[in-house]
Design an enzyme around this catalytic site. Structure first.
Site, PDB file in Angstrom:
ATOM      1  CB  CYS A   1       1.271  -5.269   6.357  1.00 59.75           C
ATOM      2  SG  CYS A   1       0.697  -4.468   7.678  1.00 59.75           S
TER       3      CYS A   1
ATOM      4  NE  ARG B   1      -0.801  -6.725   0.697  1.00 60.17           N
ATOM      5  CZ  ARG B   1      -1.288  -7.867   0.866  1.00 60.17           C
ATOM      6  NH1 ARG B   1      -1.413  -8.698  -0.167  1.00 60.17           N
ATOM      7  NH2 ARG B   1      -1.842  -8.201   1.506  1.00 60.17           N
TER       8      ARG B   1
ATOM      9  CD1 TRP C   1      -3.211   0.727   4.849  1.00 59.41           C
ATOM     10  CD2 TRP C   1      -3.941  -0.659   7.173  1.00 59.41           C
ATOM     11  NE1 TRP C   1      -4.939   0.381   5.455  1.00 59.41           N
ATOM     12  CE2 TRP C   1      -5.541   0.155   5.851  1.00 59.41           C
ATOM     13  CE3 TRP C   1      -4.457  -1.413   8.021  1.00 59.41           C
ATOM     14  CZ2 TRP C   1      -7.177  -0.234   6.983  1.00 59.41           C
ATOM     15  CZ3 TRP C   1      -5.971  -1.746   8.462  1.00 59.41           C
ATOM     16  CH2 TRP C   1      -6.739  -0.370   8.040  1.00 59.41           C
TER      17      TRP C   1
ATOM     18  CG  ASN D   1      -0.675  -8.654   6.833  1.00 64.79           C
ATOM     19  OD1 ASN D   1      -1.286  -7.706   7.204  1.00 64.79           O
ATOM     20  ND2 ASN D   1      -0.737  -8.983   5.970  1.00 64.79           N
ATOM     21  N   GLY D   2      -1.498  -8.564  10.088  1.00 58.97           N
ATOM     22  CA  GLY D   2      -2.024  -9.483  11.443  1.00 58.97           C
ATOM     23  C   GLY D   2      -1.943  -8.571  12.220  1.00 58.97           C
TER      24      GLY D   2
ATOM     25  CD  GLU E   1     -19.394  -0.944  -6.571  1.00 61.21           C
ATOM     26  OE1 GLU E   1     -19.486  -1.791  -5.419  1.00 61.21           O
ATOM     27  OE2 GLU E   1     -18.011  -1.165  -6.954  1.00 61.21           O
TER      28      GLU E   1
ATOM     29  CE  LYS F   1     -15.651   1.263  -6.965  1.00 63.28           C
ATOM     30  NZ  LYS F   1     -15.664  -0.188  -6.682  1.00 63.28           N
TER      31      LYS F   1
ATOM     32  CD  GLU G   1     -13.726   2.160  -2.393  1.00 68.52           C
ATOM     33  OE1 GLU G   1     -13.026   1.384  -2.434  1.00 68.52           O
ATOM     34  OE2 GLU G   1     -14.352   1.535  -3.159  1.00 68.52           O
TER      35      GLU G   1
ATOM     36  CG  HIS H   1     -40.508   4.537   3.000  1.00 72.39           C
ATOM     37  ND1 HIS H   1     -41.805   5.531   3.358  1.00 72.39           N
ATOM     38  CD2 HIS H   1     -40.595   4.239   2.397  1.00 72.39           C
ATOM     39  CE1 HIS H   1     -42.852   4.685   2.609  1.00 72.39           C
ATOM     40  NE2 HIS H   1     -41.965   3.906   1.680  1.00 72.39           N
TER      41      HIS H   1
ATOM     42  CE  LYS I   1      -8.270  -4.318  -5.637  1.00 76.52           C
ATOM     43  NZ  LYS I   1      -8.699  -3.866  -5.970  1.00 76.52           N
TER      44      LYS I   1
HETATM   45  O1  M6R Z   1     -10.995  -8.513  -2.083  1.00 76.44           O
HETATM   46  P1  M6R Z   1     -12.292  -8.715  -1.877  1.00 76.44           P
HETATM   47  O2  M6R Z   1     -13.374  -8.865  -2.890  1.00 76.44           O
HETATM   48  O3  M6R Z   1     -12.843  -8.726  -0.915  1.00 76.44           O
HETATM   49  O4  M6R Z   1     -12.989  -6.677  -1.637  1.00 76.44           O
HETATM   50  C1  M6R Z   1     -13.673  -6.885  -0.941  1.00 76.44           C
HETATM   51  C2  M6R Z   1     -14.176  -5.478  -0.060  1.00 76.44           C
HETATM   52  O5  M6R Z   1     -12.505  -5.148   0.716  1.00 76.44           O
HETATM   53  C3  M6R Z   1     -13.791  -4.945  -1.127  1.00 76.44           C
HETATM   54  O6  M6R Z   1     -14.468  -4.910  -2.996  1.00 76.44           O
HETATM   55  C4  M6R Z   1     -13.398  -2.852  -1.325  1.00 76.44           C
HETATM   56  O7  M6R Z   1     -14.740  -2.459  -0.897  1.00 76.44           O
HETATM   57  C5  M6R Z   1     -13.380  -2.503  -2.536  1.00 76.44           C
HETATM   58  N1  M6R Z   1     -12.164  -0.905  -1.987  1.00 76.44           N
HETATM   59  C6  M6R Z   1     -14.039  -1.444  -2.999  1.00 76.44           C
HETATM   60  O8  M6R Z   1     -13.692  -0.758  -3.862  1.00 76.44           O
END
Ligand code: M6R
Length: 614
Positions: A2, A28, A76, A102-103, A489, A493, A496, A512, A609
């Site tokens: 949020c 975010r 969110w 938020n939370g 990674e 990507k 996501e 394996h 985010k």
């Molecule tokens: O702000 P942070 O680096 O701690 O965030 C960690 C993850 O939430 C962040 O890297 C997430 O995996 C991204 N969406 C990846 O693209």
């Protein structure tokens, strides 16, 4: 997660500032939004499911224009589906109070029972509404808004940041409190602002105050006072932020992700250049951080991170063990905190985080500290909680990252791990000055090499590969050694932002089990660089090709390119630096595939985010 904004101004016209702030915080991730203002002594609320445009349409009647106090929220969903009625702000029974949050309020069910017994009718399924009613009830008994907020929050458990306004409170127009998720506040001569993220304040000022857990701030037009939950005044330092409001704009790019991918030559230079001491063959971190004495005391490193930052930490493990001979464990922060970990003497907990506000990473680091670890962090957000709580800090200087899919922050984190490995190796005497100089020269050359990878012909080549693979049944990203986390990674990507199924795997592990999944519908992206495992990876590519998989080789290993048939050529660099270069074509490949599939690249579904809840 949020987004929260709030503003109080001496002159009228707070609505524009609230919408502008929410626009900045859109990145975010959210599913609904809303605002509340007090105009002519009356509370006015508008909230809408979906994009901010829906809220703006609901504001077209101009009824909220001209107010000088207000709060705004992007939600969110955690408790209750995304809908108009679950959107924030929420109001108490009398309608006098409006609250955004938020939370999570963990004991909301028992408080709900109590309020139901008191005759309260709930209009939403959220945990948030409960606290609006609690504050309302306290005010009905004669408490001022700040006292009512403090009294209500003493009854709740959980992690939260809240902002509240109430009718008939001209002396204390805007109150906010923090217990977990971040809140930043600022006062200017004629106004005061609050936001859940420093970017939300930058349109108004670059002098900000970060609230700590247990803080309650009372904002008036030009005034700011911080107390604890008991009402005792506390002093909080003002921080000057180097980021400019324009840093968070698109600047002509179609997406933040593409803009941020293209910022990497400059980002890598900012992360590394001024920290190189080529004469001594060493790294110097500002403020004497990571100095010889502290580094010599390090016997073991425990990396704590999530998502992309965890992948950077996995690369860091290869670098630190390889160059400094210090054993490194890497753990998902969310797992570390609940597995009753054993930390040995001389452990340095190394948190890696772009935002510095990830709830799991913060909690895991706090636990490591409790268990006696020295705490270091690699972070992109100078004033963040992670930075404020660390003993040693290495800032990545990547600038604000708005795209939900992390790109420039990741390569900057990997570069920071290279710096840390060199620093540790030099302090411990495991790395010679000459070898360190070779690596530093390699880092210096990255800028030009990344510029080449981002040039038009290379991008066009990657785009044409994206066209060929955008309808694949699924993807395997394979790598070994220091490029194994690059494969992880690459897969993260792609899933996501394109919603395609992609798995990152250690190339040597395919035989394996997962090799059973290989057929002509699967695309295998193999990441390789000349070095100790290069020929092994080439054989692993052969194994999947001979089972009908379509292989695409990424890196600078010619043998792999030949076997795969399709390739993205990456300039040659030191094997330890190859993850930085190899990651860039993978970012572009994901970007183009997602674009071809018509995905909302900067706001992928279900993602936020900065993940400030567990
Ligand atoms: O702000 P942070 O680096 O701690 O965030 C960690 C993850 O939430 C962040 O890297 C997430 O995996 C991204 N969406 C990846 O693209």
């Amino acid at each position: 997660m949020c987004g929260i904004v709030g503003a109080v101004r001496r002159e009228e016209g707070v609505l524009g500032a609230l919408i502008e702030g929410l626009r900045v915080l859109e990145y975010r991730g959210y599913d609904s939004s809303g605002v509340a203002v007090i105009k002519d002594g009356r509370m006015l609320v508008r909230k809408k499911e979906g994009r901010l445009e829906n809220l703006e349409a609901a504001l077209q009647d101009g009824a909220l224009e001209g107010a000088s106090i207000g709060i705004g929220h992007t939600r969110w969903a955690t408790h209750g589906e995304p809908s108009d009625r679950n959107a924030h702000p929420h109001q108490g029974r009398s309608g006098r109070v409006a609250l955004i949050h938020n939370g999570i309020f963990e004991n909301y069910l028992e408080l709900r029972e109590e309020l139901l017994a008191d005759g309260v009718e709930f209009l939403s399924e959220t945990d948030t509404e409960i606290v609006a009613h609690l504050i309302d009830r306290e005010m009905a008994q004669g408490l001022s808004l700040p006292d009512a907020v403090r009294a209500a929050l003493r009854r709740v458990q959980g992690h939260y940041a809240v902002a509240v306004i109430a009718e008939d409170e001209p002396e204390t127009p805007l109150v906010c409190a923090r217990q977990g998720p971040p809140l930043v506040v600022a006062a200017t001569p004629n106004a005061a602002y609050l936001a859940s993220d420093v970017l939300g304040l930058l349109p108004h000022t670059n002098k900000v105050v970060y609230l700590e857990d247990g803080d309650v701030a009372v904002l008036g037009a030009g005034t700011l006072q911080v107390t604890d939950f008991a009402g005792q005044k506390v002093e909080r330092e003002e921080h000057q932020i180097d980021w400019k409001p324009g840093d968070s704009g698109l600047g002509g790019w179609p997406h933040y992700m593409l803009k941020e991918i293209h910022e990497q030559p400059d980002v890598l230079a900012r992360t590394t250049l001024e920290r190189m001491d080529l004469d001594k063959g060493d790294v110097v971190i500002e403020g004497g951080q990571f100095g010889n004495e502290a580094m010599r005391a390090v016997q073991r490193i425990q990396v704590l991170a999530c998502g992309t930052a965890l992948h950077a930490g996995m690369i860091g493990r290869y670098l630190i063990e390889g160059l400094a001979r210090v054993p490194v464990d890497v753990d998902f922060a969310s797992e570390f905190r609940y597995r009753n970990p054993v930390l040995t003497a001389g452990t340095m907990a190394l948190a890696i985080s772009q935002s510095g506000e990830t709830a799991d990473t913060l909690a895991a680091t706090r636990l490591a500290k409790e268990l006696g670890a020295q705490v270091a962090c690699i972070c992109n957000s100078a004033g963040s909680t992670q930075v404020r709580e660390a003993d040693e800090v290495l800032l990545t200087h990547a600038g604000p990252e708005i795209g939900v899919a992390s790109t420039k922050a990741f390569t900057a984190q990997v570069a920071a791990c290279v710096l840390l490995a060199i620093r540790l190796g030099r302090a411990k005497g495991t790395l010679s000055a000459d070898r360190a100089r070779e690596l530093l020269h390699g880092l210096r050359n990255l800028r030009e090499q990344i510029e080449h990878l981002l040039s038009e012909p290379v991008r066009e080549h990657i785009r044409s590969l994206a066209k060929q693979h955008a309808r694949a049944k699924g993807f395997f990203f394979l790598g070994r050694g220091v490029n194994f986390p690059v494969a992880l990674e690459g897969a993260l990507k792609l899933k996501e932002i394109s919603y395609m199924h992609a798995e990152g795997y250690a190339a040597g592990e395919m035989k394996h089990g997962p090799i059973a999944l290989i057929d002509p519908g699967m695309t295998i992206v193999a990441v390789n660089a000349p070095g100790v495992v290069a020929d092994k990876v080439r054989s692993n590519i052969e194994q999947v090709k001979s089972r009908g998989g379509v292989a695409l080789s990424v890196g600078s290993h010619q043998g792999s390119h030949k076997i795969a048939g399709q390739c993205i050529e990456v300039p040659e660099t030191d094997e330890w630096l190859s993850p930085i270069l190899n990651s860039i074509p993978l970012q572009l490949l994901s970007y183009y595939i997602a674009d071809l599939r018509g995905c909302d690249i900067d706001k992928p579904r279900n993602l936020a985010k900065s993940v400030t809840v567990e």
